[in-house]
Design a protein around this motif. Structure first.
Motif, mmCIF file in Angstrom:
data_model
loop_
_atom_site.group_PDB
_atom_site.id
_atom_site.type_symbol
_atom_site.label_atom_id
_atom_site.label_comp_id
_atom_site.label_asym_id
_atom_site.label_seq_id
_atom_site.Cartn_x
_atom_site.Cartn_y
_atom_site.Cartn_z
ATOM 1 N N ALA A 36 61.321 83.288 39.766
ATOM 2 C CA ALA A 36 61.271 84.454 40.657
ATOM 3 C C ALA A 36 62.484 85.369 40.500
ATOM 4 C CB ALA A 36 61.176 83.981 42.109
ATOM 5 N N GLN A 37 63.501 84.921 39.765
ATOM 6 C CA GLN A 37 64.740 85.710 39.691
ATOM 7 C C GLN A 37 65.239 85.851 38.246
ATOM 8 O OE1 GLN A 37 67.448 84.818 43.278
ATOM 9 N NE2 GLN A 37 66.122 83.015 43.235
ATOM 10 N N LEU A 38 64.315 86.101 37.342
ATOM 11 C CA LEU A 38 64.668 86.211 35.921
ATOM 12 C C LEU A 38 65.701 87.306 35.670
ATOM 13 C CD1 LEU A 38 61.242 85.846 34.082
ATOM 14 C CD2 LEU A 38 63.061 84.153 34.302
ATOM 15 N N GLN A 39 65.683 88.359 36.506
ATOM 16 C CA GLN A 39 66.545 89.519 36.243
ATOM 17 C C GLN A 39 68.029 89.210 36.352
ATOM 18 O OE1 GLN A 39 64.697 89.035 38.921
ATOM 19 N NE2 GLN A 39 65.797 89.663 40.755
ATOM 20 N N VAL A 40 68.394 88.094 36.991
ATOM 21 C CA VAL A 40 69.817 87.763 37.120
ATOM 22 C C VAL A 40 70.182 86.533 36.305
ATOM 23 C CG1 VAL A 40 69.979 88.837 39.399
ATOM 24 C CG2 VAL A 40 69.488 86.378 39.228
ATOM 25 N N LEU A 41 69.246 86.006 35.523
ATOM 26 C CA LEU A 41 69.478 84.773 34.764
ATOM 27 C C LEU A 41 69.458 85.021 33.267
ATOM 28 C CD1 LEU A 41 67.113 82.374 36.730
ATOM 29 C CD2 LEU A 41 69.599 82.568 36.960
ATOM 30 N N ARG A 42 70.051 84.098 32.535
ATOM 31 C CA ARG A 42 69.935 84.096 31.079
ATOM 32 C C ARG A 42 68.682 83.298 30.708
ATOM 33 N NH1 ARG A 42 75.748 81.642 30.809
ATOM 34 N NH2 ARG A 42 77.047 83.422 31.354
ATOM 35 N N GLN A 43 67.569 83.752 31.197
ATOM 36 C CA GLN A 43 66.293 83.066 30.958
ATOM 37 C C GLN A 43 65.274 84.136 30.622
ATOM 38 O OE1 GLN A 43 64.969 80.302 34.055
ATOM 39 N NE2 GLN A 43 62.877 80.986 33.761
ATOM 40 N N ALA A 44 64.698 84.073 29.426
ATOM 41 C CA ALA A 44 63.844 85.162 28.956
ATOM 42 C C ALA A 44 62.401 85.049 29.401
ATOM 43 C CB ALA A 44 63.910 85.234 27.430
ATOM 44 N N ALA A 45 61.924 83.817 29.666
ATOM 45 C CA ALA A 45 60.500 83.636 29.965
ATOM 46 C C ALA A 45 60.326 82.666 31.128
ATOM 47 C CB ALA A 45 59.772 83.116 28.721
ATOM 48 N N LEU A 46 59.128 82.674 31.700
ATOM 49 C CA LEU A 46 58.835 81.766 32.807
ATOM 50 C C LEU A 46 58.863 80.318 32.335
ATOM 51 C CD1 LEU A 46 55.865 83.691 34.487
ATOM 52 C CD2 LEU A 46 58.268 83.647 35.202
ATOM 53 N N LEU A 47 59.381 79.447 33.196
ATOM 54 C CA LEU A 47 59.412 78.016 32.900
ATOM 55 C C LEU A 47 58.133 77.364 33.399
ATOM 56 C CD1 LEU A 47 62.988 76.885 34.043
ATOM 57 C CD2 LEU A 47 62.108 76.894 31.712
ATOM 58 N N THR A 48 57.538 76.506 32.593
ATOM 59 C CA THR A 48 56.387 75.728 33.059
ATOM 60 C C THR A 48 56.900 74.426 33.680
ATOM 61 O OG1 THR A 48 56.148 74.492 31.008
ATOM 62 C CG2 THR A 48 55.008 76.620 31.134
ATOM 63 N N ALA A 49 56.031 73.781 34.443
ATOM 64 C CA ALA A 49 56.393 72.495 35.043
ATOM 65 C C ALA A 49 56.704 71.462 33.953
ATOM 66 C CB ALA A 49 55.262 72.008 35.938
ATOM 67 N N GLU A 50 55.980 71.532 32.854
ATOM 68 C CA GLU A 50 56.218 70.585 31.753
ATOM 69 C C GLU A 50 57.584 70.828 31.111
ATOM 70 O OE1 GLU A 50 53.458 72.458 32.149
ATOM 71 O OE2 GLU A 50 52.178 70.811 32.883
#
Length: 197
Positions: A36-50
Motif C-alpha cells: 500500500a505504500q510503494l511510493q516511499v519504499l525501495r520496492q518496485a512491485a507488489l509482493l505476493t504472499a508466496e
C-alpha cells in the motif's frame, strides 16, 4: 520470546510502545502495508504472499541464529497491538553503524499526529537498541524529499541532514525525487531524547 543473539534484551518499552524482534505471524500485515505504500519504499512491485513467505524463511528467520546479522528487524506494538515494523538494516559491524527503516500501518500513517508519535517512539526505542544495547556509533537514513513531515520528525529526533542526492530515484516515468541523507550519532540521540549513557 525469540530474540537476536547480539541483543542484551528481548524487548524495549517506552510508554505504551513496545519494540520486539519481528514475529513470523506479522509477515502478512507487513506485506499488505508494503504493497500500500510503494511510493516511499525501495520496492518496485507488489509482493505476493508466496514471496513474503519465502523471504521470511530464507532471510528473516535465519537472522536469529547469526552472531552478527546484516539486519535486525522489529515489530512495533502500541498497547499490545502491531502498528509498525522496521529496524536496523545494512548493518556494518566493523563501523558500528546501520540504516534505519520504518513502515507503519497505512491508516496511522495518514494521521499526521499519530504518525509523528509512532515514528518518534520507534526512533527512541531503536536508539536504545543501537546505542545502548549494541554500542553502535552511528545511524543513518535515506528519505525521498517528497516527505517533509517525515524529515521534520527525523530532525526532531536528533538526525542531522548530511547531504542531498539530486534526482536520485525515479518515482514514475520522467518524475524524479531527491534523496535526503540524515545521520545520527550517539550524542545526537542522547541530546534529542534527554538520555544519559
Amino acid at each position: 520470546m525469540t530474540t537476536y543473539r547480539p541483543l542484551p534484551a528481548a524487548e524495549y518499552r517506552h510508554d505504551a510502545y513496545q519494540l520486539i524482534p519481528i514475529r513470523y505471524e506479522d509477515r502478512e500485515p507487513i506485506r499488505t502495508w508494503r504493497n500500500a505504500q510503494l511510493q516511499v519504499l525501495r520496492q518496485a512491485a507488489l509482493l505476493t504472499a508466496e514471496q513474503q513467505e519465502a523471504y521470511f524463511q530464507r532471510v528473516v528467520m535465519p537472522l536469529f541464529e547469526q552472531e552478527q546479522p546484516g539486519q535486525l528487524l522489529f515489530s512495533l506494538l502500541h498497547e499490545g497491538q502491531l502498528i509498525a515494523y522496521g529496524g536496523l538494516v545494512h548493518i556494518s559491524w566493523p563501523d558500528l553503524r546501520a540504516e534505519v527503516s520504518f513502515l507503519v500501518e497505512p491508516g496511522r500513517a495518514a494521521d499526521a499526529a499519530t504518525y509523528r508519535q509512532d515514528f518518534l517512539a520507534h526512533l527512541r526505542l531503536l536508539g536504545q537498541v543501537a546505542f545502548e544495547g549494541l554500542k553502535f556509533n552511528r545511524l543513518f537514513t535515506e528519505t525521498y524529499d517528497i516527505r517533509p513531515a517525515h524529515v521534520a520528525i527525523l530532525e526532531e529526533a536528533g538526525f542531522r541532514l548530511e547531504g542531498r542526492l539530486r534526482q536520485h530515484v525515479q518515482l514514475a516515468p520522467g518524475t524524479f525525487a531527491d534523496s535526503l541523507m540524515h545521520g545520527q550519532l550517539a550524542a545526537d540521540y542522547a541530546t534529542a531524547f534527554d538520555i544519559a549513557f
